[in-house]
Write an enzyme that holds these catalytic residues in place. Structure first.
Site, PDB file in Angstrom:
ATOM      1  CG  HIS A  75      -2.068  -0.902   1.136  1.00 26.47           C
ATOM      2  ND1 HIS A  75      -3.197  -0.770   1.924  1.00 26.47           N
ATOM      3  CD2 HIS A  75      -2.300  -1.972   0.342  1.00 26.47           C
ATOM      4  CE1 HIS A  75      -4.062  -1.721   1.616  1.00 26.47           C
ATOM      5  NE2 HIS A  75      -3.528  -2.467   0.657  1.00 26.47           N
ATOM      6  CE1 TYR A 204      -5.550   4.230  11.632  1.00 26.42           C
ATOM      7  CE2 TYR A 204      -5.107   4.040   9.267  1.00 26.42           C
ATOM      8  CZ  TYR A 204      -4.847   3.670  10.576  1.00 26.42           C
ATOM      9  OH  TYR A 204      -3.869   2.733  10.838  1.00 26.42           O
ATOM     10  N   PRO A 297      -3.612   0.065  18.875  1.00 21.87           N
ATOM     11  CG  PRO A 297      -5.503  -1.146  18.253  1.00 21.87           C
ATOM     12  CD  PRO A 297      -4.842  -0.521  19.440  1.00 21.87           C
ATOM     13  CE  LYS A 301       4.655   3.218  13.715  1.00 21.01           C
ATOM     14  NZ  LYS A 301       4.390   2.627  12.432  1.00 21.01           N
ATOM     15  CE1 TYR A 387      -1.018   4.105   9.946  1.00 21.89           C
ATOM     16  CE2 TYR A 387       0.199   2.751   8.372  1.00 21.89           C
ATOM     17  CZ  TYR A 387      -0.922   2.980   9.149  1.00 21.89           C
ATOM     18  OH  TYR A 387      -1.943   2.058   9.132  1.00 21.89           O
TER      19      TYR A 387
END
Length: 394
Positions: A75, A204, A297, A301, A387
Site C-alpha cells: 500500500h 481512518y 493499534p 506499531k 507510519y
C-alpha cells in the site's frame, strides 16, 4: 528435573521469539524456545495486519519474504476521513516508503515453517514457568512440559518475548523497573468479515458517533473497527447494528463510495492502552515486544515494534556470545527505548486525534489537526515517516 544447556533461552513462540531464534541461528547461536500456549493457538491469534517498510526489509533479508512478496498487498498510504471529507496520504510520494498488508498470522506461519525446517527446539503447552539467577553467569528457565515432567533450561542469556502476561516482565525486580501506563476511555469493537474490502487502502474515519476504521487481511477478507465504550459487551452488537454503524461512520454513499457488508466470521472487543516498562535488560534477561511495551493499534506499531526490538537484540547477542563484545548488549535497552517512546507517542497521537471524546472543544481541535495534516506537506510527511516506519536503530 531434566536440565538442557543452550546459549539463549527464549520465552514466547510468537513472532518476536521465533524471529529472534531465526536470526540467531543464522549467526551460529543456539536457542531453545518455550511457550505456554499450543502451537495452534499461537498460529491462530488475529493481531496486527500492517507491516512497516523496515519490517518487510528485515524479513526479506532473513530469507522470510518469499510468500510475503507473493501474497502480501503493498500500500502506498492511507485515507484520513471526517464527515464529507476523505483525503489520501501518499507515503511513497512523501517518504519513498510504503507499508504492506500481511497479517500476523501469515508472519507466524512463515516463521514456524522456517524454524521447523531448521529443526528448532520449541516446547509448547508448558506451565509453571519461572526464571532464575538472572544476574549470574548461567541464568535458567524452569517449567513443566506438556507431558507433566519438570524441565530446566540453563543458558547464557534469557529473552522474554512472552507478552503482557508472561513471567519475564515481572522478573525484573520492582526496585529496578519503572513503568508508564495510560488507559484510554474507549475500546475497539473489531470484526473479521468474509467479504472483499470496499477500499483499496485503509480508511481512518473521525465521526461524531465515534472512530471507525476499514482495514483488510486479504483480497477476500476485511477487518473493520468501531470505537465503543469500555464496558461494551460483544453480544450487544448484532451484525446488522455493526454494519449500519460502519456505513454511517465510514461515509457510505458519499461521493459514490459504497461499503459492502458480508458475513462476520469473528467479533471481539479490544481495550486500548499504552504501557512502557524500563529497563529492557536486567542482568542476563532481555525483554522484547509486548513484554516491555504495549501501544494502541491505531498507529499499526505493535508487531513492527517487536520486530525492531529483535532486529537490535539479535546482533547484540551475537556480539556478546560469539565475539565476547558486550557493547551492543549493554546499549540494547537505551537504543530500543528511543524507538519505543517515538512509536508510543505516535500511537497516542493517532489515537487521541481520531477518537471523539464528547468534549466539543477537543473535537474541534481534532478536526483542525486533520485538516492541517491533509493540507500541509510538512505535516503529512511527518505522519508518513512515522507510519511507514523509521529505520531500525532510530
Amino acid at each position: 528435573m531434566t536440565d538442557r544447556r543452550t546459549q539463549v533461552a527464549i520465552i514466547g513462540a510468537g513472532p518476536a521469539g521465533l524471529l529472534l531464534s531465526h536470526l540467531l541461528a543464522a549467526e551460529g547461536v543456539e536457542s531453545v524456545v518455550v511457550e505456554t500456549r499450543s502451537e495452534e493457538y499461537v498460529a491462530a491469534r488475529i493481531r496486527a495486519g500492517i507491516l512497516e517498510q523496515s519490517t518487510v526489509d528485515l524479513l526479506r533479508s532473513a530469507g522470510l519474504g518469499e510468500r510475503l512478496t507473493r501474497e502480501g498487498d503493498q500500500h502506498r498510504g492511507i485515507y484520513l476521513q471526517w464527515p464529507s471529507e476523505r483525503h489520501h496520504v501518499d507515503f511513497v510520494s512523501l517518504t519513498g516508503r510504503s507499508v504492506w498488508v500481511y497479517g500476523q498470522t501469515e508472519v507466524q506461519k512463515d516463521l514456524v515453517a522456517a524454524r521447523r525446517s531448521a529443526g528448532q527446539e520449541i516446547h509448547y503447552e508448558i506451565s509453571e514457568t519461572a526464571l532464575h539467577d538472572l544476574t549470574g553467569d548461567l541464568p535458567s528457565v524452569s517449567f513443566i512440559d506438556s507431558a507433566g515432567a519438570p524441565q530446566r533450561i540453563v543458558a547464557d542469556v534469557v529473552v522474554g518475548c512472552d507478552g503482557s502476561f508472561g513471567p519475564s516482565r515481572n522478573a525484573v525486580p520492582a526496585a529496578v523497573r519503572s513503568t508508564w501506563e495510560k488507559a484510554y476511555p474507549y475500546s475497539w469493537l473489531g470484526i473479521l468479515a468474509d467479504v472483499a474490502p470496499s477500499t483499496d487502502e485503509l480508511i481512518y474515519a473521525w465521526h461524531p458517533d465515534g472512530f471507525a476504521m476499514h482495514s483488510m487481511r486479504s483480497s477476500t477478507v476485511s477487518r473493520l473497527y468501531l470505537q465503543v465504550p469500555n464496558d461494551t459487551a460483544v453480544d450487544d452488537w448484532s451484525d446488522d447494528r455493526i454494519w449500519e454503524s460502519l456505513a454511517t461512520r465510514l461515509g457510505h454513499g458519499q461521493a459514490g463510495w459504497q461499503l459492502t457488508p458480508g458475513p462476520v466470521i469473528e467479533k471481539s472487543v479490544l481495550p486500548m492502552r499504552s504501557f512502557v516498562q524500563t529497563p529492557m535488560r536486567h542482568g542476563r534477561l532481555f525483554l522484547a515486544g509486548d513484554a516491555a511495551h504495549i501501544v494502541p493499534p491505531t498507529g499499526a506499531k505493535g508487531l513492527n515494534l517487536a520486530v525492531a526490538d529483535v532486529a537490535l537484540l539479535a546482533p547484540a547477542l551475537v556480539g556478546l556470545l560469539r565475539k565476547h563484545d558486550a557493547r551492543l548488549a549493554d546499549e540494547y535497552s537505551d537504543t530500543a527505548l528511543r524507538r519505543v517512546w517515538r512509536c508510543t507517542h505516535f500511537s497516542w497521537w493517532m489515537t487521541t486525534m481520531l477518537h471523539p471524546s464528547g468534549d466539543p472543544f477537543e473535537e474541534q481541535l481534532q478536526l483542525s489537526q486533520l485538516r492541517w495534516l491533509t493540507s500541509s506537506e510538512a505535516g503529512a510527511t511527518g505522519m508518513a515517516e512515522n507510519y511507514a516506519g523509521l529505520p531500525i536503530g532510530f
